[in-house]
Motif scaffolding. Structure first.
Motif, PDB file in Angstrom:
ATOM      1  N   PHE A 117       1.954  13.041   6.280  1.00  0.00           N
ATOM      2  CA  PHE A 117       0.764  12.418   6.875  1.00  0.00           C
ATOM      3  C   PHE A 117       0.395  11.161   6.089  1.00  0.00           C
ATOM      4  CE2 PHE A 117      -3.735  11.642   7.321  1.00  0.00           C
ATOM      5  CZ  PHE A 117      -3.995  11.876   8.658  1.00  0.00           C
ATOM      6  N   ASN A 118       0.384  11.281   4.758  1.00  0.00           N
ATOM      7  CA  ASN A 118       0.027  10.135   3.909  1.00  0.00           C
ATOM      8  C   ASN A 118       1.016   8.993   4.061  1.00  0.00           C
ATOM      9  OD1 ASN A 118      -2.243  11.377   2.959  1.00  0.00           O
ATOM     10  ND2 ASN A 118      -1.305  12.097   1.076  1.00  0.00           N
ATOM     11  N   TRP A 119       2.315   9.303   4.170  1.00  0.00           N
ATOM     12  CA  TRP A 119       3.320   8.258   4.373  1.00  0.00           C
ATOM     13  C   TRP A 119       3.053   7.523   5.686  1.00  0.00           C
ATOM     14  CZ3 TRP A 119       8.052  11.800   3.111  1.00  0.00           C
ATOM     15  CH2 TRP A 119       8.227  11.879   1.732  1.00  0.00           C
ATOM     16  N   GLY A 120       2.770   8.280   6.734  1.00  0.00           N
ATOM     17  CA  GLY A 120       2.484   7.677   8.030  1.00  0.00           C
ATOM     18  C   GLY A 120       1.236   6.815   7.989  1.00  0.00           C
ATOM     19  N   PHE A 121       0.214   7.321   7.323  1.00  0.00           N
ATOM     20  CA  PHE A 121      -1.050   6.585   7.209  1.00  0.00           C
ATOM     21  C   PHE A 121      -0.824   5.253   6.520  1.00  0.00           C
ATOM     22  CE2 PHE A 121      -5.146   5.440   5.505  1.00  0.00           C
ATOM     23  CZ  PHE A 121      -6.065   5.919   6.421  1.00  0.00           C
ATOM     24  N   ARG A 122      -0.130   5.286   5.413  1.00  0.00           N
ATOM     25  CA  ARG A 122       0.124   4.078   4.629  1.00  0.00           C
ATOM     26  C   ARG A 122       1.013   3.095   5.403  1.00  0.00           C
ATOM     27  NH1 ARG A 122       3.248   0.888   2.453  1.00  0.00           N
ATOM     28  NH2 ARG A 122       2.954  -0.102   0.468  1.00  0.00           N
ATOM     29  N   ASP A 123       2.047   3.620   6.052  1.00  0.00           N
ATOM     30  CA  ASP A 123       2.929   2.754   6.835  1.00  0.00           C
ATOM     31  C   ASP A 123       2.165   2.046   7.952  1.00  0.00           C
ATOM     32  OD1 ASP A 123       5.067   3.454   5.237  1.00  0.00           O
ATOM     33  OD2 ASP A 123       6.030   4.731   6.752  1.00  0.00           O
ATOM     34  N   ALA A 124       1.281   2.772   8.626  1.00  0.00           N
ATOM     35  CA  ALA A 124       0.507   2.180   9.715  1.00  0.00           C
ATOM     36  C   ALA A 124      -0.374   1.054   9.206  1.00  0.00           C
ATOM     37  CB  ALA A 124      -0.347   3.245  10.398  1.00  0.00           C
ATOM     38  N   ALA A 177       0.032  -0.787   6.528  1.00  0.00           N
ATOM     39  CA  ALA A 177       0.864  -1.913   6.090  1.00  0.00           C
ATOM     40  C   ALA A 177       1.441  -2.660   7.290  1.00  0.00           C
ATOM     41  CB  ALA A 177       1.980  -1.403   5.189  1.00  0.00           C
ATOM     42  N   GLU A 178       1.950  -1.916   8.270  1.00  0.00           N
ATOM     43  CA  GLU A 178       2.573  -2.556   9.424  1.00  0.00           C
ATOM     44  C   GLU A 178       1.551  -3.278  10.288  1.00  0.00           C
ATOM     45  OE1 GLU A 178       4.978   0.456  11.309  1.00  0.00           O
ATOM     46  OE2 GLU A 178       6.246   0.633   9.534  1.00  0.00           O
ATOM     47  N   GLN A 179       0.362  -2.714  10.409  1.00  0.00           N
ATOM     48  CA  GLN A 179      -0.659  -3.374  11.206  1.00  0.00           C
ATOM     49  C   GLN A 179      -1.106  -4.666  10.522  1.00  0.00           C
ATOM     50  OE1 GLN A 179      -4.480  -1.451  11.994  1.00  0.00           O
ATOM     51  NE2 GLN A 179      -4.156  -1.955  14.143  1.00  0.00           N
ATOM     52  N   SER A 180      -1.167  -4.662   9.205  1.00  0.00           N
ATOM     53  CA  SER A 180      -1.560  -5.885   8.501  1.00  0.00           C
ATOM     54  C   SER A 180      -0.515  -6.983   8.682  1.00  0.00           C
ATOM     55  CB  SER A 180      -1.788  -5.606   7.015  1.00  0.00           C
ATOM     56  OG  SER A 180      -0.569  -5.387   6.351  1.00  0.00           O
ATOM     57  N   ARG A 181       0.735  -6.604   8.937  1.00  0.00           N
ATOM     58  CA  ARG A 181       1.802  -7.574   9.199  1.00  0.00           C
ATOM     59  C   ARG A 181       1.943  -7.885  10.694  1.00  0.00           C
ATOM     60  NH1 ARG A 181       4.782  -4.326   5.122  1.00  0.00           N
ATOM     61  NH2 ARG A 181       5.593  -3.149   6.875  1.00  0.00           N
ATOM     62  N   LEU A 236      -3.765   3.710  11.912  1.00  0.00           N
ATOM     63  CA  LEU A 236      -4.083   2.624  12.844  1.00  0.00           C
ATOM     64  C   LEU A 236      -5.570   2.591  13.148  1.00  0.00           C
ATOM     65  CD1 LEU A 236      -1.147   2.822  15.415  1.00  0.00           C
ATOM     66  CD2 LEU A 236      -1.466   1.170  13.556  1.00  0.00           C
ATOM     67  N   THR A 237      -6.156   3.757  13.271  1.00  0.00           N
ATOM     68  CA  THR A 237      -7.585   3.856  13.541  1.00  0.00           C
ATOM     69  C   THR A 237      -8.396   3.420  12.328  1.00  0.00           C
ATOM     70  OG1 THR A 237      -7.183   5.693  15.034  1.00  0.00           O
ATOM     71  CG2 THR A 237      -9.425   5.440  14.227  1.00  0.00           C
ATOM     72  N   ALA A 238      -7.970   3.815  11.152  1.00  0.00           N
ATOM     73  CA  ALA A 238      -8.724   3.545   9.929  1.00  0.00           C
ATOM     74  C   ALA A 238      -8.580   2.107   9.446  1.00  0.00           C
ATOM     75  CB  ALA A 238      -8.265   4.488   8.815  1.00  0.00           C
ATOM     76  N   THR A 239      -7.570   1.405   9.904  1.00  0.00           N
ATOM     77  CA  THR A 239      -7.330   0.051   9.416  1.00  0.00           C
ATOM     78  C   THR A 239      -8.497  -0.873   9.710  1.00  0.00           C
ATOM     79  OG1 THR A 239      -4.968   0.354   9.658  1.00  0.00           O
ATOM     80  CG2 THR A 239      -5.735  -1.899   9.493  1.00  0.00           C
ATOM     81  N   GLY A 240      -9.137  -0.694  10.833  1.00  0.00           N
ATOM     82  CA  GLY A 240     -10.272  -1.539  11.174  1.00  0.00           C
ATOM     83  C   GLY A 240     -11.532  -1.184  10.428  1.00  0.00           C
ATOM     84  N   THR A 241     -11.532  -0.068   9.735  1.00  0.00           N
ATOM     85  CA  THR A 241     -12.697   0.387   8.997  1.00  0.00           C
ATOM     86  C   THR A 241     -12.459   0.184   7.507  1.00  0.00           C
ATOM     87  OG1 THR A 241     -12.988   2.106  10.667  1.00  0.00           O
ATOM     88  CG2 THR A 241     -14.215   2.366   8.620  1.00  0.00           C
ATOM     89  N   PRO A 242     -13.200  -0.712   6.875  1.00  0.00           N
ATOM     90  CA  PRO A 242     -12.984  -0.927   5.444  1.00  0.00           C
ATOM     91  C   PRO A 242     -13.326   0.319   4.636  1.00  0.00           C
ATOM     92  CG  PRO A 242     -14.647  -2.446   6.322  1.00  0.00           C
ATOM     93  CD  PRO A 242     -14.234  -1.538   7.430  1.00  0.00           C
ATOM     94  N   ILE A 243     -12.586   0.535   3.572  1.00  0.00           N
ATOM     95  CA  ILE A 243     -12.857   1.656   2.680  1.00  0.00           C
ATOM     96  C   ILE A 243     -13.804   1.153   1.590  1.00  0.00           C
ATOM     97  CG2 ILE A 243     -11.860   3.297   1.045  1.00  0.00           C
ATOM     98  CD1 ILE A 243      -9.231   3.045   2.622  1.00  0.00           C
ATOM     99  N   PRO A 244     -14.982   1.770   1.441  1.00  0.00           N
ATOM    100  CA  PRO A 244     -15.909   1.320   0.412  1.00  0.00           C
ATOM    101  C   PRO A 244     -15.274   1.419  -0.978  1.00  0.00           C
ATOM    102  CG  PRO A 244     -16.909   2.995   1.813  1.00  0.00           C
ATOM    103  CD  PRO A 244     -15.466   2.898   2.189  1.00  0.00           C
ATOM    104  N   ALA A 245     -15.573   0.468  -1.838  1.00  0.00           N
ATOM    105  CA  ALA A 245     -14.974   0.420  -3.177  1.00  0.00           C
ATOM    106  C   ALA A 245     -15.307   1.647  -4.009  1.00  0.00           C
ATOM    107  CB  ALA A 245     -15.422  -0.841  -3.902  1.00  0.00           C
ATOM    108  N   ASP A 249      -8.933   4.021  -4.491  1.00  0.00           N
ATOM    109  CA  ASP A 249      -7.923   3.948  -5.541  1.00  0.00           C
ATOM    110  C   ASP A 249      -6.538   4.284  -5.012  1.00  0.00           C
ATOM    111  OD1 ASP A 249      -9.755   3.195  -7.440  1.00  0.00           O
ATOM    112  OD2 ASP A 249     -10.211   5.271  -7.988  1.00  0.00           O
ATOM    113  N   GLY A 250      -6.451   5.199  -4.052  1.00  0.00           N
ATOM    114  CA  GLY A 250      -5.163   5.611  -3.540  1.00  0.00           C
ATOM    115  C   GLY A 250      -4.480   4.570  -2.688  1.00  0.00           C
ATOM    116  N   TRP A 251      -5.230   3.681  -2.081  1.00  0.00           N
ATOM    117  CA  TRP A 251      -4.633   2.710  -1.158  1.00  0.00           C
ATOM    118  C   TRP A 251      -4.732   1.283  -1.658  1.00  0.00           C
ATOM    119  CZ3 TRP A 251      -1.710   5.330   1.759  1.00  0.00           C
ATOM    120  CH2 TRP A 251      -2.095   6.590   2.191  1.00  0.00           C
ATOM    121  N   GLY A 252      -5.287   1.089  -2.850  1.00  0.00           N
ATOM    122  CA  GLY A 252      -5.511  -0.263  -3.375  1.00  0.00           C
ATOM    123  C   GLY A 252      -4.315  -0.916  -3.787  1.00  0.00           C
TER     124      GLY A 252
END
Length: 76
Positions: free
Chosen positions: A23-30, A32-36, A58-67, A73-76
């Motif tokens: 799940f985490n791999w998919g989340f991270r790939d989405a 990264a790929e959406q940003s490209r 893909l859903t979470a990409t439009g929602t910023p993660i509060p600092a 830390d996991g996605w920074g």
């Protein structure tokens, strides 16, 4: 405790087969790929946990993660 190479392979394989990890791999790939600007269709993906994570990413990409979020830390 069994420390043979076969036992180590088995332990490693079971850790890599963890659905949460996929799940985490998919989340991270989405994210990264959406940003490209390159998003894939994962509707027929063989790994359901990866596909679920990809769609969540893909859903979470439009929602910023509060600092101050533990996720930051996991996605920074």
């Amino acid at each position: 405790m069994n420390t043979t190479r076969a036992a180590a392979k088995t332990a490693t394989k079971s850790l890599l087969d963890c659905p949460a990890l996929h799940f985490n791999w998919g989340f991270r790939d989405a994210r990264a790929e959406q940003s490209r600007g390159k998003v894939r269709d994962v509707s027929g993906h063989f790994d359901a946990a990866y596909a679920d994570g990809y769609r969540a990413g893909l859903t979470a990409t439009g929602t910023p993660i509060p600092a101050n979020s533990p996720m930051f830390d996991g996605w920074g």
